[in-house]
Design a protein around this motif. Sequence first.
Motif, PDB file in Angstrom:
ATOM      1  N   LYS A  38       0.839  -1.209   0.000  1.00 59.53           N
ATOM      2  CA  LYS A  38       0.000   0.000   0.000  1.00 59.53           C
ATOM      3  C   LYS A  38       0.872   1.258   0.000  1.00 59.53           C
ATOM      4  O   LYS A  38       2.099   1.186   0.141  1.00 59.53           O
ATOM      5  CB  LYS A  38      -0.902  -0.010   1.246  1.00 59.53           C
ATOM      6  N   SER A  42       2.926  -0.686   3.690  1.00 54.95           N
ATOM      7  CA  SER A  42       2.516  -1.883   4.421  1.00 54.95           C
ATOM      8  C   SER A  42       1.874  -2.877   3.451  1.00 54.95           C
ATOM      9  O   SER A  42       1.323  -2.487   2.427  1.00 54.95           O
ATOM     10  CB  SER A  42       1.546  -1.507   5.537  1.00 54.95           C
ATOM     11  N   PRO A  43       1.950  -4.177   3.761  1.00 58.55           N
ATOM     12  CA  PRO A  43       1.370  -5.169   2.843  1.00 58.55           C
ATOM     13  C   PRO A  43      -0.138  -5.337   3.017  1.00 58.55           C
ATOM     14  O   PRO A  43      -0.673  -5.090   4.096  1.00 58.55           O
ATOM     15  CB  PRO A  43       2.088  -6.465   3.257  1.00 58.55           C
ATOM     16  N   GLU A  71     -10.379  -0.948   7.558  1.00 56.47           N
ATOM     17  CA  GLU A  71      -9.005  -0.576   7.196  1.00 56.47           C
ATOM     18  C   GLU A  71      -8.817  -0.477   5.681  1.00 56.47           C
ATOM     19  O   GLU A  71      -8.168   0.440   5.186  1.00 56.47           O
ATOM     20  CB  GLU A  71      -7.996  -1.591   7.749  1.00 56.47           C
ATOM     21  N   GLU A  72      -9.401  -1.435   4.946  1.00 54.61           N
ATOM     22  CA  GLU A  72      -9.089  -1.499   3.508  1.00 54.61           C
ATOM     23  C   GLU A  72     -10.119  -0.748   2.661  1.00 54.61           C
ATOM     24  O   GLU A  72     -11.258  -0.561   3.071  1.00 54.61           O
ATOM     25  CB  GLU A  72      -9.031  -2.966   3.050  1.00 54.61           C
ATOM     26  N   THR A 148      -0.913  -8.181   9.390  1.00 52.91           N
ATOM     27  CA  THR A 148      -0.731  -8.811   8.068  1.00 52.91           C
ATOM     28  C   THR A 148       0.681  -9.397   7.936  1.00 52.91           C
ATOM     29  O   THR A 148       0.867 -10.449   7.322  1.00 52.91           O
ATOM     30  CB  THR A 148      -1.011  -7.784   6.941  1.00 52.91           C
TER      31      THR A 148
HETATM   32 MG   LIG Z   1      -2.690  -3.054   7.159  1.00 51.12          MG
END
Ligand SMILES: [Mg+2]
Length: 356
Positions: A38, A42-43, A71-72, A148
């Motif tokens: 991202k 971060s993955p 979060e996503e 993650t």
């Molecule tokens: Mg994350």
Amino acid sequence: MSIAYAIERQLAISAVRRACLLTSSVFNKLVKNETLVKGDKSPVTVADYSAQAVISSMLHRAYPNDPIVGEEDASDLRAESGASLRNRIVELANEALTAELGIGDDADWGIGPGSEQNADEVLDAIDRGRYEGGRTGRMWTIDPIDGTKGFLRGEQYAVCLALIVDAQVQLGVLGCPNLPIDWLKPDGEKGCLFVAVRGQGAQQIKLSGAESTRLTMPPYTPSTFNFLESVEAAHSSHSTISGISAIMGLTEPPIRMDSQAKYGCLARGDGGAYVRMPTGAGYKEKIWDHATGSLLVTESGGIITDSRGLPLDFGLGRTLGENYGIIATVKDAHGKLLSAVQQVVAKEEEPLKSRA
Ligand SMILES: [Mg+2]
Ligand SMILES: Nc1ncnc2c1ncn2[C@@H]1O[C@H](COP(=O)(O)O)[C@@H](OP(=O)(O)O)[C@H]1O
Ligand SMILES: [Mg+2]
Ligand SMILES: [Mg+2]
């Protein structure tokens, strides 16, 4: 008399359980190009996106007016370059939504066989998590995979869901597929759900069934007291925590673990305190990283504050704002711990002040 949040509790357990089955099955099949990096480096994996889609879809069917802070978001998946990732996520979300689980409390939430969604519906479910949060009203917060990095290493991670009403966490569910049910039997059965409702206590339920245990933190015992801390040194300063440990005269080493699984362990007495100290200026903790855990702490006999002793404020939006550090432990240890934290912080700030 009806018990507060009984329906929401059952729904949340059901949604987190389905998401956990998805994440554990994806782990065994994950291939290299199923992970993105991202903007903040971060993955995020196909499992994070599809787990958020599953939870968000289930919440929406039961409570279509409740906003969600997730979060996503689906922006990277809507681009043409995201097509193969998108197809995989739709497939995974539908597998999880249509599976027949046969576990007692997985009541009919309008899911199960025949409840497939098309790609647009799955992306919209992910994007329903864009709510900005705030001080008033009901909202849910989802961290589809917390930790993650731990998930990718095959270690600890947690699927996290909480209901916040007027800035207070009322209900929290944490799913930890890789966590041993009994800490003393690391090779025994794995897969725990932690559940807390404000005023109703905290419980651990087996991911594989209905068996549940009530959680209470043991009293402060200096000879065995230890810290739970992040694996990632960039997320929480390991040196600050070892300074705190020295001031308190503790001898037990810290337990390093990814994700809010730390809060679950704290609530059941595997570890004396969870301390998270910032490593650099500027990072703001996210509400989905602490909402469920904070309720697990208070409902199992603990106190959670920031490093100044202030309560965490879930009414500021998507982040905890200027809250600085997280200090969570059993009630009778919190004062001692807070004073040790403040001594270490003061010491760390000395050289900065003399340079100024
Ligand atoms: Mg994350
Ligand atoms: N610089 C930073 N400081 C503190 N937390 C951070 C951070 N960068 C990322 N994080 C958060 O740390 C979480 C993991 O916590 P832990 O270190 O306890 O396992 C991540 O959750 P995700 O994995 O859901 O993105 C992310 O939100
Ligand atoms: Mg997280
Ligand atoms: Mg996450």
